[in-house]
Design a protein around this motif. Sequence first.
Motif, PDB file in Angstrom:
ATOM      1  N   THR A   1       6.031   7.452   6.995  1.00 20.70           N
ATOM      2  CA  THR A   1       5.914   5.927   6.735  1.00 20.70           C
ATOM      3  C   THR A   1       4.827   5.922   5.529  1.00 20.70           C
ATOM      4  O   THR A   1       3.924   5.273   5.882  1.00 20.70           O
ATOM      5  CB  THR A   1       5.536   5.273   7.786  1.00 20.70           C
ATOM      6  OG1 THR A   1       4.264   5.897   8.557  1.00 20.70           O
ATOM      7  CG2 THR A   1       6.830   5.252   8.997  1.00 20.70           C
ATOM      8  N   PRO A   2       5.138   6.191   4.301  1.00 24.11           N
ATOM      9  CA  PRO A   2       4.253   6.126   3.548  1.00 24.11           C
ATOM     10  C   PRO A   2       3.867   4.952   2.621  1.00 24.11           C
ATOM     11  O   PRO A   2       3.238   4.603   1.865  1.00 24.11           O
ATOM     12  CB  PRO A   2       4.906   7.364   2.284  1.00 24.11           C
ATOM     13  CG  PRO A   2       6.345   7.370   2.372  1.00 24.11           C
ATOM     14  CD  PRO A   2       6.515   7.001   3.779  1.00 24.11           C
ATOM     15  N   ILE A   3       4.714   3.806   3.099  1.00 21.29           N
ATOM     16  CA  ILE A   3       4.475   2.528   2.258  1.00 21.29           C
ATOM     17  C   ILE A   3       4.271   1.569   3.480  1.00 21.29           C
ATOM     18  O   ILE A   3       5.207   1.372   4.330  1.00 21.29           O
ATOM     19  CB  ILE A   3       5.788   2.234   1.159  1.00 21.29           C
ATOM     20  CG1 ILE A   3       5.744   3.397   0.345  1.00 21.29           C
ATOM     21  CG2 ILE A   3       5.451   0.851   0.506  1.00 21.29           C
ATOM     22  CD1 ILE A   3       7.391   3.414  -0.474  1.00 21.29           C
ATOM     23  N   VAL A   4       3.202   0.710   3.165  1.00 21.54           N
ATOM     24  CA  VAL A   4       2.965  -0.186   4.104  1.00 21.54           C
ATOM     25  C   VAL A   4       2.810  -1.522   3.244  1.00 21.54           C
ATOM     26  O   VAL A   4       2.250  -1.657   2.369  1.00 21.54           O
ATOM     27  CB  VAL A   4       1.811   0.166   5.111  1.00 21.54           C
ATOM     28  CG1 VAL A   4       1.016  -0.919   5.812  1.00 21.54           C
ATOM     29  CG2 VAL A   4       2.084   1.268   6.088  1.00 21.54           C
ATOM     30  N   VAL A   5       3.253  -2.659   4.080  1.00 20.86           N
ATOM     31  CA  VAL A   5       3.116  -4.080   3.561  1.00 20.86           C
ATOM     32  C   VAL A   5       2.040  -4.710   4.273  1.00 20.86           C
ATOM     33  O   VAL A   5       2.033  -4.810   5.733  1.00 20.86           O
ATOM     34  CB  VAL A   5       4.443  -4.849   3.373  1.00 20.86           C
ATOM     35  CG1 VAL A   5       4.038  -6.428   3.053  1.00 20.86           C
ATOM     36  CG2 VAL A   5       5.404  -4.379   2.596  1.00 20.86           C
ATOM     37  N   VAL A   6       0.962  -5.110   3.704  1.00 22.14           N
ATOM     38  CA  VAL A   6      -0.016  -6.328   4.329  1.00 22.14           C
ATOM     39  C   VAL A   6       0.213  -7.508   3.961  1.00 22.14           C
ATOM     40  O   VAL A   6       0.503  -7.900   2.681  1.00 22.14           O
ATOM     41  CB  VAL A   6      -1.527  -5.859   3.747  1.00 22.14           C
ATOM     42  CG1 VAL A   6      -2.445  -6.631   4.462  1.00 22.14           C
ATOM     43  CG2 VAL A   6      -1.847  -4.251   3.998  1.00 22.14           C
ATOM     44  N   ARG A   7       0.432  -8.445   4.989  1.00 23.61           N
ATOM     45  CA  ARG A   7       0.983  -9.872   4.649  1.00 23.61           C
ATOM     46  C   ARG A   7      -0.129 -10.711   5.356  1.00 23.61           C
ATOM     47  O   ARG A   7      -0.778 -10.296   6.237  1.00 23.61           O
ATOM     48  CB  ARG A   7       2.168 -10.176   5.349  1.00 23.61           C
ATOM     49  CG  ARG A   7       2.909 -11.546   5.379  1.00 23.61           C
ATOM     50  CD  ARG A   7       4.466 -11.416   5.491  1.00 23.61           C
ATOM     51  NE  ARG A   7       5.321 -10.979   4.443  1.00 23.61           N
ATOM     52  CZ  ARG A   7       6.356 -10.201   4.453  1.00 23.61           C
ATOM     53  NH1 ARG A   7       7.211 -10.451   5.800  1.00 23.61           N
ATOM     54  NH2 ARG A   7       7.066  -9.789   3.681  1.00 23.61           N
ATOM     55  N   ASP A   8      -0.170 -11.727   4.555  1.00 22.26           N
ATOM     56  CA  ASP A   8      -1.205 -12.881   5.108  1.00 22.26           C
ATOM     57  C   ASP A   8      -2.688 -12.681   4.981  1.00 22.26           C
ATOM     58  O   ASP A   8      -3.355 -13.126   5.671  1.00 22.26           O
ATOM     59  CB  ASP A   8      -0.699 -13.537   6.306  1.00 22.26           C
ATOM     60  CG  ASP A   8       0.569 -13.982   6.565  1.00 22.26           C
ATOM     61  OD1 ASP A   8       0.899 -14.626   5.560  1.00 22.26           O
ATOM     62  OD2 ASP A   8       0.931 -14.024   7.603  1.00 22.26           O
ATOM     63  N   PHE A   9      -2.767 -11.457   4.156  1.00 20.51           N
ATOM     64  CA  PHE A   9      -4.316 -11.131   3.729  1.00 20.51           C
ATOM     65  C   PHE A   9      -4.944 -12.231   2.958  1.00 20.51           C
ATOM     66  O   PHE A   9      -4.346 -12.550   1.632  1.00 20.51           O
ATOM     67  CB  PHE A   9      -4.490  -9.803   3.034  1.00 20.51           C
ATOM     68  CG  PHE A   9      -5.878  -9.614   2.489  1.00 20.51           C
ATOM     69  CD1 PHE A   9      -7.108  -9.467   3.129  1.00 20.51           C
ATOM     70  CD2 PHE A   9      -5.935  -9.751   0.944  1.00 20.51           C
ATOM     71  CE1 PHE A   9      -8.363  -9.184   2.645  1.00 20.51           C
ATOM     72  CE2 PHE A   9      -7.164  -9.497   0.486  1.00 20.51           C
ATOM     73  CZ  PHE A   9      -8.354  -9.277   1.315  1.00 20.51           C
TER      74      PHE A   9
ATOM     75  N   CYS B   1       0.719  -1.120   0.245  1.00 18.82           N
ATOM     76  CA  CYS B   1       0.138  -0.060   0.003  1.00 18.82           C
ATOM     77  C   CYS B   1       0.894   1.281  -0.106  1.00 18.82           C
ATOM     78  O   CYS B   1       1.668   1.557   0.956  1.00 18.82           O
ATOM     79  CB  CYS B   1      -0.988   0.154   1.176  1.00 18.82           C
ATOM     80  SG  CYS B   1      -2.164  -1.306   1.233  1.00 18.82           S
ATOM     81  N   VAL B   2       0.700   2.273  -1.179  1.00 19.79           N
ATOM     82  CA  VAL B   2       1.646   3.381  -1.230  1.00 19.79           C
ATOM     83  C   VAL B   2       0.741   4.455  -1.211  1.00 19.79           C
ATOM     84  O   VAL B   2      -0.048   4.565  -1.883  1.00 19.79           O
ATOM     85  CB  VAL B   2       2.132   3.201  -2.665  1.00 19.79           C
ATOM     86  CG1 VAL B   2       3.506   4.232  -2.636  1.00 19.79           C
ATOM     87  CG2 VAL B   2       3.151   1.861  -2.755  1.00 19.79           C
ATOM     88  N   ALA B   3       1.116   5.356  -0.052  1.00 22.66           N
ATOM     89  CA  ALA B   3       0.299   6.565  -0.072  1.00 22.66           C
ATOM     90  C   ALA B   3       0.679   7.666  -1.546  1.00 22.66           C
ATOM     91  O   ALA B   3       1.498   7.588  -2.312  1.00 22.66           O
ATOM     92  CB  ALA B   3       0.927   7.359   0.953  1.00 22.66           C
ATOM     93  N   SER B   4      -0.694   8.168  -2.063  1.00 25.12           N
ATOM     94  CA  SER B   4      -0.486   8.676  -3.214  1.00 25.12           C
ATOM     95  C   SER B   4       0.555   9.771  -3.047  1.00 25.12           C
ATOM     96  O   SER B   4       0.945  10.516  -4.097  1.00 25.12           O
ATOM     97  CB  SER B   4      -2.139   9.285  -3.441  1.00 25.12           C
ATOM     98  OG  SER B   4      -2.473  10.213  -2.315  1.00 25.12           O
ATOM     99  N   THR B   5       0.605  10.529  -2.039  1.00 29.72           N
ATOM    100  CA  THR B   5       1.619  11.622  -1.911  1.00 29.72           C
ATOM    101  C   THR B   5       2.952  11.369  -2.710  1.00 29.72           C
ATOM    102  O   THR B   5       3.750  12.017  -3.219  1.00 29.72           O
ATOM    103  CB  THR B   5       1.822  11.913  -0.307  1.00 29.72           C
ATOM    104  OG1 THR B   5       0.546  12.227   0.183  1.00 29.72           O
ATOM    105  CG2 THR B   5       2.782  13.161  -0.327  1.00 29.72           C
ATOM    106  N   VAL B   6       3.534  10.120  -2.045  1.00 32.26           N
ATOM    107  CA  VAL B   6       4.847   9.896  -2.739  1.00 32.26           C
ATOM    108  C   VAL B   6       4.705   9.575  -4.327  1.00 32.26           C
ATOM    109  O   VAL B   6       5.659   9.516  -4.911  1.00 32.26           O
ATOM    110  CB  VAL B   6       5.420   8.869  -1.851  1.00 32.26           C
ATOM    111  CG1 VAL B   6       5.880   9.234  -0.494  1.00 32.26           C
ATOM    112  CG2 VAL B   6       4.847   7.465  -1.865  1.00 32.26           C
TER     113      VAL B   6
END
Length: 251
Positions: A212-220, A35-40
């Motif tokens: 922290t503009p980039i977040v990884v979602v794991r095991d969804f 998941c990447v924030a549109s800002t960056v």
Amino acid sequence: MKLFPVPDVPEIREGDDLAAIVSERVELRPGDVVCVASTVVSKAEGRLFDLSDFPAGPRARELAGRLSELTGDEKDPRFAQAVLEESVELVMEEPFLLTETRFGHVGVNAGIDRSNVADHDLLLLPKRPSESAERIRAGIDADRVVVTDTCGRPFRHGQRGVAIGWAGMAPARDWRGEPDRDGRELGVTVESVVDELAAAANLLQGEGADGTPIVVVRDFEWGDHGESDAHFRDVEGDFVRQALRNWRYDP
């Protein structure tokens, strides 16, 4: 399901390779959602502008003048011009500008941001966020990428994360035709998974100076459900927007 931010993301400049930045900092696994924030995304794509880039036309001056009169705050007609150029429809003209962007998202001021922009006045949303998501996905060989933004919600206070672009997955799970616990068949439930993932990621991305503009979602896990491509509501079935077209603000 686990979520964690990609660490040590630098200040993003035009031309930066977001996929490389992610790959250098985290080892992705099959099924991860990035998941990447549109800002960056916007910064990397050069969507930074100054107010002087938007000379105000008559319509922008009219809108800014009316909003200044209503709010008591001076509104810059050049900002109104930027909003007009980023929009295909003004859903509401007062007491604020609610618009539809060129890629279908409805939000205040066409999602134009004036925060976290050090050397310019304005940060515009990506032109085609789903294409941006696909480019990032291809660069990191990820399964799924979601471009997130924050916006307000009708009938509720506050902002939350939403998806404005996605790649590698359908935006929604379709529960229609499945039974509930009592065996009744669901007839209308289409779950906006990309919005839910964006909102979850936003808890870690933050709203201010978190960096922290980039977040990884794991095991969804998607589960044994159908898919739906529906996300932005068609005008023909959007009765709230139809009502707003005939509504006039009475201060």
